[in-house]
Design a protein around this motif. Sequence first.
Motif, PDB file in Angstrom:
ATOM      1  N   VAL A 331     -21.524 -55.643 -25.583  1.00 34.07           N
ATOM      2  CA  VAL A 331     -21.812 -56.822 -26.405  1.00 34.07           C
ATOM      3  C   VAL A 331     -23.153 -56.579 -27.087  1.00 34.07           C
ATOM      4  O   VAL A 331     -24.152 -56.295 -26.436  1.00 34.07           O
ATOM      5  N   MET A 332     -23.150 -56.685 -28.416  1.00 34.92           N
ATOM      6  CA  MET A 332     -24.372 -56.444 -29.174  1.00 34.92           C
ATOM      7  C   MET A 332     -25.121 -57.757 -29.417  1.00 34.92           C
ATOM      8  O   MET A 332     -24.648 -58.839 -29.063  1.00 34.92           O
ATOM      9  N   MET A 333     -26.290 -57.645 -30.028  1.00 34.86           N
ATOM     10  CA  MET A 333     -27.165 -58.795 -30.230  1.00 34.86           C
ATOM     11  C   MET A 333     -26.459 -59.931 -30.964  1.00 34.86           C
ATOM     12  O   MET A 333     -25.781 -59.710 -31.963  1.00 34.86           O
ATOM     13  N   PHE A 334     -26.623 -61.147 -30.437  1.00 31.15           N
ATOM     14  CA  PHE A 334     -26.065 -62.333 -31.082  1.00 31.15           C
ATOM     15  C   PHE A 334     -27.040 -62.831 -32.152  1.00 31.15           C
ATOM     16  O   PHE A 334     -28.246 -62.893 -31.921  1.00 31.15           O
ATOM     17  N   ARG A 405     -29.222 -65.203 -23.260  1.00 25.41           N
ATOM     18  CA  ARG A 405     -28.696 -65.678 -21.968  1.00 25.41           C
ATOM     19  C   ARG A 405     -27.184 -65.841 -22.030  1.00 25.41           C
ATOM     20  O   ARG A 405     -26.466 -65.448 -21.095  1.00 25.41           O
ATOM     21  N   VAL A 406     -26.689 -66.381 -23.133  1.00 25.83           N
ATOM     22  CA  VAL A 406     -25.243 -66.526 -23.308  1.00 25.83           C
ATOM     23  C   VAL A 406     -24.582 -65.150 -23.409  1.00 25.83           C
ATOM     24  O   VAL A 406     -23.524 -64.905 -22.804  1.00 25.83           O
ATOM     25  N   LYS A 407     -25.205 -64.249 -24.144  1.00 25.63           N
ATOM     26  CA  LYS A 407     -24.663 -62.887 -24.313  1.00 25.63           C
ATOM     27  C   LYS A 407     -24.567 -62.173 -22.970  1.00 25.63           C
ATOM     28  O   LYS A 407     -23.560 -61.507 -22.674  1.00 25.63           O
ATOM     29  N   SER A 408     -25.593 -62.319 -22.135  1.00 28.76           N
ATOM     30  CA  SER A 408     -25.591 -61.671 -20.819  1.00 28.76           C
ATOM     31  C   SER A 408     -24.476 -62.219 -19.938  1.00 28.76           C
ATOM     32  O   SER A 408     -23.821 -61.466 -19.202  1.00 28.76           O
ATOM     33  N   ALA A 409     -24.239 -63.532 -20.008  1.00 31.50           N
ATOM     34  CA  ALA A 409     -23.171 -64.141 -19.208  1.00 31.50           C
ATOM     35  C   ALA A 409     -21.804 -63.609 -19.642  1.00 31.50           C
ATOM     36  O   ALA A 409     -20.945 -63.310 -18.798  1.00 31.50           O
ATOM     37  N   ILE A 410     -21.591 -63.473 -20.950  1.00 31.62           N
ATOM     38  CA  ILE A 410     -20.320 -62.947 -21.465  1.00 31.62           C
ATOM     39  C   ILE A 410     -20.126 -61.491 -21.049  1.00 31.62           C
ATOM     40  O   ILE A 410     -19.043 -61.098 -20.593  1.00 31.62           O
ATOM     41  N   VAL A 417     -21.105 -53.753 -21.414  1.00 33.98           N
ATOM     42  CA  VAL A 417     -22.509 -53.362 -21.419  1.00 33.98           C
ATOM     43  C   VAL A 417     -23.299 -54.375 -22.253  1.00 33.98           C
ATOM     44  O   VAL A 417     -22.928 -54.669 -23.392  1.00 33.98           O
ATOM     45  N   ASP A 418     -24.373 -54.886 -21.692  1.00 36.37           N
ATOM     46  CA  ASP A 418     -25.211 -55.861 -22.404  1.00 36.37           C
ATOM     47  C   ASP A 418     -26.307 -55.110 -23.148  1.00 36.37           C
ATOM     48  O   ASP A 418     -27.313 -54.700 -22.567  1.00 36.37           O
ATOM     49  N   LEU A 419     -26.099 -54.912 -24.459  1.00 39.82           N
ATOM     50  CA  LEU A 419     -27.066 -54.173 -25.273  1.00 39.82           C
ATOM     51  C   LEU A 419     -28.214 -55.071 -25.714  1.00 39.82           C
ATOM     52  O   LEU A 419     -28.032 -56.271 -25.919  1.00 39.82           O
ATOM     53  N   LEU A 420     -29.377 -54.485 -25.883  1.00 39.92           N
ATOM     54  CA  LEU A 420     -30.557 -55.238 -26.291  1.00 39.92           C
ATOM     55  C   LEU A 420     -30.665 -55.357 -27.799  1.00 39.92           C
ATOM     56  O   LEU A 420     -31.553 -56.042 -28.308  1.00 39.92           O
ATOM     57  N   TRP A 421     -29.796 -54.627 -28.538  1.00 44.74           N
ATOM     58  CA  TRP A 421     -29.874 -54.670 -30.010  1.00 44.74           C
ATOM     59  C   TRP A 421     -28.503 -54.982 -30.581  1.00 44.74           C
ATOM     60  O   TRP A 421     -27.528 -55.064 -29.897  1.00 44.74           O
TER      61      TRP A 421
END
Length: 421
Positions: A331-334, A405-410, A417-421
């Motif tokens: 998941v990329m940056m929201f 926070r929402v992106k990390s939960a998804i 993988v929870d990407l920072l960008w």
Amino acid sequence: MFLLLPFDSLIVNLLGISLTVLFTLLLVFIIVPAIFGVSFGIRKLYMKTLLKIFAWATLRMERGAKEKNHQLYKPYTNGIIAKDPTSLEEEIKEIRRSGSSKALDNTPEFELSDIFYFCRKGMETIMDDEVTKRFSAEELESWNLLSRTNYNFQYISLRLTVLWGLGVLIRYCFLLPLRIALAFTGISLLVVGTTVVGYLPNGRFKEFMSKHVHLMCYRICVRALTAIITYHDRENRPRNGGICVANHTSPIDVIILASDGYYAMVGQVHGGLMGVIQRAMVKACPHVWFERSEVKDRHLVAKRLTEHVQDKSKLPILIFPEGTCINNTSVMMFKKGSFEIGATVYPVAIKYDPQFGDAFWNSSKYGMVTYLLRMMTSWAIVCSVWYLPPMTREADEDAVQFANRVKSAIARQGGLVDLLW
């Protein structure tokens, strides 16, 4: 007047009977179940049968490759460039060993030719960064009888080749025409149904009819892809006055979610067939469409969305905050726009199973028509959907922190993988 010969008359009669039988089967086993939201379990049985065939084909392939000493899969293909897991020092020693007859003990620590090695490594790093590899489909560890998923496929045995050829015939000569017919039926009913509902007076009956017309048509379109979807935690489904946000892999994400819920769509006004569908849909349901000139105006977009969510009688808005399709590994940056509104956010995680068909849309490589053709000639689209508990922005959070926070939960729920960008 043309007179039909007995043989011609027989062919016409047989053709008429075949079309009648086909239409009856479509009506009984696909269209009617789609209207009532039920399933006979045929797709799940089809999926289990495919899994057994894939397991046999992969086993046969691995055994044949071992006998012929063929490399079956590309090693270390986590990115665009295949790399061996060796250290920098080992690679330089190997290059010098192959390019020089001198003993390695007598070679200096640095040679001018080493510059070319470092240039190559630098170019590889630039081309194969963490972001770029999220826009390319990964090769499967097992073969699903689609040549597009194993580019190293070589002739192994006659039985395996015959099975692959039979699969091509089934997918292109049976499944493809059937799926095109279902897609045409679903889209036609959506346009006609929403147009008719649009003429009804505003009220509960119009809302009821609009909801069920949308659900029926989306469910038919889901069956046009032979989509097998497992929904989890349905008690957390988005409610009116909220925003549903999900990770984005494919344009069909909309159909996947809309076949289980009733949403207001957000998007740009299009022309052609898409424009016809949009104009029909907005007559029956308050979707939020923007003109091309309005899309770039962030304040206008935010204002329209805020007005929509403040009315608790209106449907939840469906948004994909990544803004582009990712290959379902991360998941990329929201984008923060939808998190600045202050509405309740309903996160949804979507995870596709690539064994039956890769749902990822690489828009830089395939146009929409080509992509849909690939989807309709895959075995099936299998995915899981998780509805997460609603989330609201905390007092000490800004929009970016809330989005992360929402992106990390998804990502956590979907195993991405929870990407920072």
